[in-house]
Structure formats: C-alpha cells, structure tokens
Design a protein around this motif. Structure first.
Motif, PDB file in Angstrom:
ATOM      1  N   ALA A 175      25.868  41.036  52.795  1.00 48.12           N
ATOM      2  CA  ALA A 175      26.787  42.153  52.526  1.00 48.12           C
ATOM      3  C   ALA A 175      28.237  41.734  52.762  1.00 48.12           C
ATOM      4  N   LEU A 176      28.474  41.017  53.840  1.00 48.53           N
ATOM      5  CA  LEU A 176      29.831  40.570  54.148  1.00 48.53           C
ATOM      6  C   LEU A 176      30.347  39.600  53.090  1.00 48.53           C
ATOM      7  N   ARG A 182      35.094  34.421  52.769  1.00 48.66           N
ATOM      8  CA  ARG A 182      35.709  33.466  53.697  1.00 48.66           C
ATOM      9  C   ARG A 182      35.748  33.986  55.136  1.00 48.66           C
ATOM     10  N   ALA A 183      35.079  35.077  55.400  1.00 50.44           N
ATOM     11  CA  ALA A 183      34.987  35.562  56.779  1.00 50.44           C
ATOM     12  C   ALA A 183      34.195  34.565  57.615  1.00 50.44           C
ATOM     13  N   TYR A 220      31.243  30.040  57.234  1.00 47.96           N
ATOM     14  CA  TYR A 220      31.765  31.143  56.441  1.00 47.96           C
ATOM     15  C   TYR A 220      30.623  31.977  55.866  1.00 47.96           C
ATOM     16  N   ALA A 221      30.875  33.260  55.725  1.00 48.35           N
ATOM     17  CA  ALA A 221      29.852  34.179  55.214  1.00 48.35           C
ATOM     18  C   ALA A 221      29.358  33.752  53.834  1.00 48.35           C
ATOM     19  N   GLY A 222      30.277  33.355  52.951  1.00 50.61           N
ATOM     20  CA  GLY A 222      29.889  32.970  51.602  1.00 50.61           C
ATOM     21  C   GLY A 222      28.970  31.772  51.578  1.00 50.61           C
ATOM     22  N   TRP A 223      29.251  30.795  52.441  1.00 50.92           N
ATOM     23  CA  TRP A 223      28.406  29.599  52.497  1.00 50.92           C
ATOM     24  C   TRP A 223      27.023  29.924  53.067  1.00 50.92           C
TER      25      TRP A 223
END
Length: 320
Positions: A175-176, A182-183, A220-223
């Motif tokens: 979700a993030l 990039r969080a 990172y959240a995306g990774w």
C-alpha cells in the motif's frame, strides 16, 4: 572488451540499457574463458557457459568461483546488474528497482551475447540470494532453448519474518509503495556478517566497500514491494524445465558482532529456502552445506571445498 578489475584473464564489457529518471542505465558483463585442460569436451571446445547473477548489496568479485567453473571447462560470465557494482554511476540510487522483471533486459542482452556472438548452445544460469529470486522467474518467463541448468546459492525465496508478520508487512509495504515508493521502511544499519568476510577485519576476502558495503542500506517501500510480488509469484509455482540445484546452509542465525563465530546463514531463513525449492520446476535437487555462510562460496575453506565437491558431483551427474 577491456581487462576487468579482477585482472587477466577476466574481461568486461558495458551493456547499454537506455535510461530512466536517474539517467543512463548500463549493466556490465564480466567474462573468464574456460581453461585449456582435459575438462573441455572431446572436441577441445568449452563444455558450455555459465552466467552468474549476484545478490542484493553485492557485485561479482568471487574470482575463485569463476576460476572453478573455468577449470571444469566452462566459459564463465558474470553480470553486474544496473545500479550495482561496476554498473553504478553517480546520481543513481544503489540497488533500486520497483520491478524485478526490469532486470530481464540486461539478462536478455547478456544471453544474446553468450549464445549469439559467442555461440554457446548450453548455458548454466547461476545466482545468489536476490539474484536467486530474479533468475528462476526470468527462466520461467523466457524459457531459453540454451538453458541447461539452474544453480541457486542461498536464494531469497521468501521473507524471513514469521507468517503473520509477513502477511502484515506485505500488505502495508504494498500500500505504501503505491503512493510513496521511495519511503524508507528500514533505515541503514551495520552488517557484521559482511564485515566478518573482509580482510580488513580478519576475513579471507577483499571487495569494494562502496559496492558491497559494511552498512546495510536503507530499504525502500517500492523495492521491498517488488521483492514480495516476485516471491508470491514464485510460490504459485514455476515451470523451469531444466535440472535445478538449490544450495543452502544447514542453519540460520543472527550476527551481533563481526567477531562472532559465523557458520550459518545470517541473512535468510534456510527452512524457507528448502520449503519453496520444490516449486521451482520439475527436477529440483536441494543440497545442505554444513557450516556454510549466506554466500556459500565465501564460507571458510573446508566448507566451501565441500560445497565445490558437491556442486561438481551434481554437474557431472546432470550436465556431462
């Protein structure tokens, strides 16, 4: 091609991958030719080729591994993926992607050079850790005719947390990542397992501390969401149609200091590796290496000697 940082007979070449928001993208293909020994096939040519893919916070520096394959009669290639190692350029976020399938581009380019330009009809794909997640998914998607075997060294087939934590983490990170990829979901932290390997701290190996750092980088959240999507796909079952070897340590553990005795996988849960290995394909062999560290071929001499011996037995059984 130019001489590689590992020195002769290793060479390297740059693969142009276009660009993304951070600028030009490249990957690097390292090559080590087969030894001219009795190991090559009867016609004097190499038995085939090996393409190696590294793990997270890593790059190819394991010269001993390349030399071993060359001594078995294989041309050895290693790929530094985009934003890793030799392929990283200023301004890029080290190791970052939001889709592991992005790496298909450089793997395909490397494969074309190995099979097209260099003429190899039999290629072993070998990978470590996160590379061990990327590689079987690529093999499943592409089904290359030249692929003859898949060898995975401590592959990251599942997250290391308990089941309920994994479910909650996956949902939250996914979700993030949709709104803020990039969080940072895990800040940088010291990595005593990496320190313990380096000659600077009494270990056996020398590697570039910028490319394989002693501080585990921010996650990172995306990774992480990309990794979890890939793992869920793998858990549904893959169709890798060649013999698969999955190697893992006998046990997992956590390192608190670099001087701690290190005879276990300090990164992954080895029970998860062995649980998910059977879903990779039709013919999967699991080998447990007693006393191995996370990168089995960076283990102490007696342990990796055993690992090479068992790998050699498997290669002779399934590839020769």
């Amino acid at each position: 091609m130019t001489e590689d940082i590992l020195g002769s007979p290793y060479t390297r070449e740059t693969l142009d991958l276009g660009a993304d928001a951070e600028g030009p993208l490249t990957a690097t293909l390292v090559r080590r030719p087969a030894e001219n020994t009795s190991a090559p096939a009867a016609d004097g040519k190499p038995r085939g080729a090996v393409l190696y893919i590294h793990g997270f916070v890593d790059y190819f520096f394991q010269r001993e591994l390349g030399d071993w394959w060359a001594a078995q009669g294989y041309d050895f290639y290693a790929l530094d993926l985009r934003k890793y190692g030799r392929s990283h350029t200023d301004g890029q976020t080290f190791y970052y992607t939001e889709d592991l399938a992005d790496y298909d581009l450089e793997i395909n380019r490397a494969w074309q050079l190995i099979t097209g330009r260099d003429g190899h009809r039999k290629v072993v794909l070998m990978a470590h850790s996160t590379g061990g997640l990327i590689a079987p998914l690529w093999a499943h998607r592409t089904q290359p005719a030249e692929l003859t075997a898949l060898v995975l060294n401590s592959p990251w087939l599942d997250h290391f947390d308990p089941p309920l934590v994994r479910v909650a983490l996956t949902a939250g990170v996914s979700a993030l990542a949709r709104v803020k990829p990039r969080a940072i979901v895990q800040p940088p932290k010291n990595d005593p397992a990496a320190e313990s390997l380096h000659q600077k701290f009494g270990g056996e190996w020398s590697f570039d501390e910028t490319w394989k750092t002693f501080d585990f980088p921010p996650i990172y959240a995306g990774w992480l969401a990309a990794v979890r999507r890939a793992q869920r796909q793998l858990h549904r079952g893959l169709d890798v149609r060649v013999p698969v070897l999955v190697m893992s340590s006998a046990r997992s553990g956590r390192m608190k200091t670099r001087t701690q005795k290190h005879d276990f996988d300090a990164v992954l849960n080895v029970q998860h590796i062995r649980r998910w290995a059977p879903v990779l394909g039709r013919q999967v062999t699991s080998l447990v290496i007693e006393g191995a560290v996370h990168d089995i071929f960076l283990s102490p001499p007696a342990v990796r000697s055993d690992a090479y011996s068992q790998l050699g037995d498997w290669v002779r059984r399934y590839l020769h």
